[in-house]
Design a protein around this motif. Structure first.
Motif, PDB file in Angstrom:
ATOM      1  N   ALA A   1      45.350  -5.296 -17.763  1.00  0.00           N
ATOM      2  CA  ALA A   1      45.892  -6.467 -17.059  1.00  0.00           C
ATOM      3  C   ALA A   1      45.107  -6.737 -15.779  1.00  0.00           C
ATOM      4  O   ALA A   1      44.773  -7.880 -15.466  1.00  0.00           O
ATOM      5  CB  ALA A   1      47.373  -6.243 -16.754  1.00  0.00           C
ATOM      6  N   HIS A   2      44.796  -5.677 -15.050  1.00  0.00           N
ATOM      7  CA  HIS A   2      44.026  -5.821 -13.809  1.00  0.00           C
ATOM      8  C   HIS A   2      42.639  -6.369 -14.096  1.00  0.00           C
ATOM      9  O   HIS A   2      42.134  -7.266 -13.394  1.00  0.00           O
ATOM     10  CB  HIS A   2      43.946  -4.468 -13.108  1.00  0.00           C
ATOM     11  CG  HIS A   2      43.284  -4.505 -11.766  1.00  0.00           C
ATOM     12  ND1 HIS A   2      41.911  -4.468 -11.612  1.00  0.00           N
ATOM     13  CD2 HIS A   2      43.790  -4.564 -10.514  1.00  0.00           C
ATOM     14  CE1 HIS A   2      41.611  -4.491 -10.327  1.00  0.00           C
ATOM     15  NE2 HIS A   2      42.727  -4.563  -9.640  1.00  0.00           N
ATOM     16  N   SER A   3      41.995  -5.856 -15.126  1.00  0.00           N
ATOM     17  CA  SER A   3      40.620  -6.282 -15.429  1.00  0.00           C
ATOM     18  C   SER A   3      40.576  -7.748 -15.840  1.00  0.00           C
ATOM     19  O   SER A   3      39.635  -8.469 -15.487  1.00  0.00           O
ATOM     20  CB  SER A   3      40.007  -5.402 -16.521  1.00  0.00           C
ATOM     21  OG  SER A   3      40.644  -5.590 -17.777  1.00  0.00           O
ATOM     22  N   LEU A   4      41.575  -8.208 -16.585  1.00  0.00           N
ATOM     23  CA  LEU A   4      41.603  -9.621 -16.971  1.00  0.00           C
ATOM     24  C   LEU A   4      41.772 -10.507 -15.744  1.00  0.00           C
ATOM     25  O   LEU A   4      41.098 -11.534 -15.603  1.00  0.00           O
ATOM     26  CB  LEU A   4      42.726  -9.867 -17.986  1.00  0.00           C
ATOM     27  CG  LEU A   4      42.516  -9.258 -19.370  1.00  0.00           C
ATOM     28  CD1 LEU A   4      43.803  -9.330 -20.187  1.00  0.00           C
ATOM     29  CD2 LEU A   4      41.369  -9.939 -20.110  1.00  0.00           C
ATOM     30  N   ASP A   5      42.664 -10.113 -14.835  1.00  0.00           N
ATOM     31  CA  ASP A   5      42.841 -10.875 -13.599  1.00  0.00           C
ATOM     32  C   ASP A   5      41.567 -10.886 -12.768  1.00  0.00           C
ATOM     33  O   ASP A   5      41.151 -11.922 -12.245  1.00  0.00           O
ATOM     34  CB  ASP A   5      43.976 -10.277 -12.765  1.00  0.00           C
ATOM     35  CG  ASP A   5      45.356 -10.575 -13.330  1.00  0.00           C
ATOM     36  OD1 ASP A   5      45.465 -11.481 -14.180  1.00  0.00           O
ATOM     37  OD2 ASP A   5      46.315  -9.905 -12.926  1.00  0.00           O
ATOM     38  N   HIS A   6      40.944  -9.722 -12.647  1.00  0.00           N
ATOM     39  CA  HIS A   6      39.753  -9.620 -11.802  1.00  0.00           C
ATOM     40  C   HIS A   6      38.586 -10.389 -12.408  1.00  0.00           C
ATOM     41  O   HIS A   6      37.808 -11.027 -11.689  1.00  0.00           O
ATOM     42  CB  HIS A   6      39.384  -8.157 -11.584  1.00  0.00           C
ATOM     43  CG  HIS A   6      38.351  -7.963 -10.513  1.00  0.00           C
ATOM     44  ND1 HIS A   6      38.577  -8.303  -9.204  1.00  0.00           N
ATOM     45  CD2 HIS A   6      37.087  -7.476 -10.560  1.00  0.00           C
ATOM     46  CE1 HIS A   6      37.498  -8.031  -8.486  1.00  0.00           C
ATOM     47  NE2 HIS A   6      36.583  -7.529  -9.281  1.00  0.00           N
ATOM     48  N   ALA A   7      38.471 -10.342 -13.724  1.00  0.00           N
ATOM     49  CA  ALA A   7      37.403 -11.093 -14.387  1.00  0.00           C
ATOM     50  C   ALA A   7      37.560 -12.592 -14.138  1.00  0.00           C
ATOM     51  O   ALA A   7      36.573 -13.300 -13.874  1.00  0.00           O
ATOM     52  CB  ALA A   7      37.399 -10.793 -15.881  1.00  0.00           C
TER      53      ALA A   7
END
Length: 206
Positions: A144-150
């Motif tokens: 979830a964090h990686s999708l937001d950060h991307a």
């Protein structure tokens, strides 16, 4: 590539200020299901996903080494040294993060451009969870964090290039986050127990 299978982005994408995120209801980009999950000695509301530093190398190596030695989910040499593994995970083309809890650092992931030049609007990630922390929601929170950060970095899509077909837990997780399998690479990976198995290319837009 992902086990469950970047800080200077030299891609031409705009780079907003770095940020750290705790998974709490005060951060609306995190789904409510993450706030409610419980684990053995902590709740994910106490987990901080932050940029990794050199001080985290020992903790990250403690996560990387068992996965590399098992040889079941990453196409990396099983005898890879600590020095080479950390150089890979912290390479200059990627941002590297750790998931930190009161129990210590339980997970790590990197984010990088999947290709250079005209392909740098699609990103790629790799994730690993500490062997004694599987099933506690760490990987789900990192995804979830990686999708937001991307999205914050300006990427338009995320691609996993080589998901081992026997890694069914990871495949289920990716599918739950909207990834689709684009193609199968027949017998592309030599699994230490299962022999030659397929690898998947998985993709989702952002």
């Amino acid at each position: 590539m992902s086990a469950f299978s970047a800080a200077d982005l030299k891609t031409g994408l705009s780079a907003p200020p770095s940020f750290q995120t705790t998974c709490t209801p005060d951060h609306p980009q995190k789904p409510p299901s993450i706030w409610r999950q419980n684990a053995a000695t902590f709740t994910l509301s106490t987990m901080l996903i932050r940029a990794a530093t050199e001080d985290d190398h020992d903790a990250v190596w403690a996560i990387l080494e068992p996965t590399i030695r098992d040889g079941e989910t990453y196409a990396l040499d099983r005898d890879m040294s600590r020095e080479n593994a950390l150089a890979y995970w912290f390479a200059p083309d990627r941002e590297t993060f750790v998931a930190e809890t009161p129990d210590g650092i339980l997970g790590t992931y990197y984010l990088r451009p999947n290709q250079a030049g005209g392909g740098n609007h699609v990103c790629n990630c790799g994730y690993m969870t500490r062997s004694d922390a599987t099933g506690r929601g760490i990987a789900r929170a990192m995804v979830a964090h990686s999708l937001d950060h991307a999205r914050a970095r300006g990427y338009r899509a995320m691609q996993f290039n080589f998901v081992i077909s026997t890694n069914t837990r990871a495949i289920r997780l990716w599918e739950q986050h909207g990834f689709e399998t684009l193609t199968r690479l027949p017998q592309a990976f030599l699994h230490p127990a299962a022999g030659y198995v397929d690898a998947l290319v998985m993709f989702r837009t952002l």
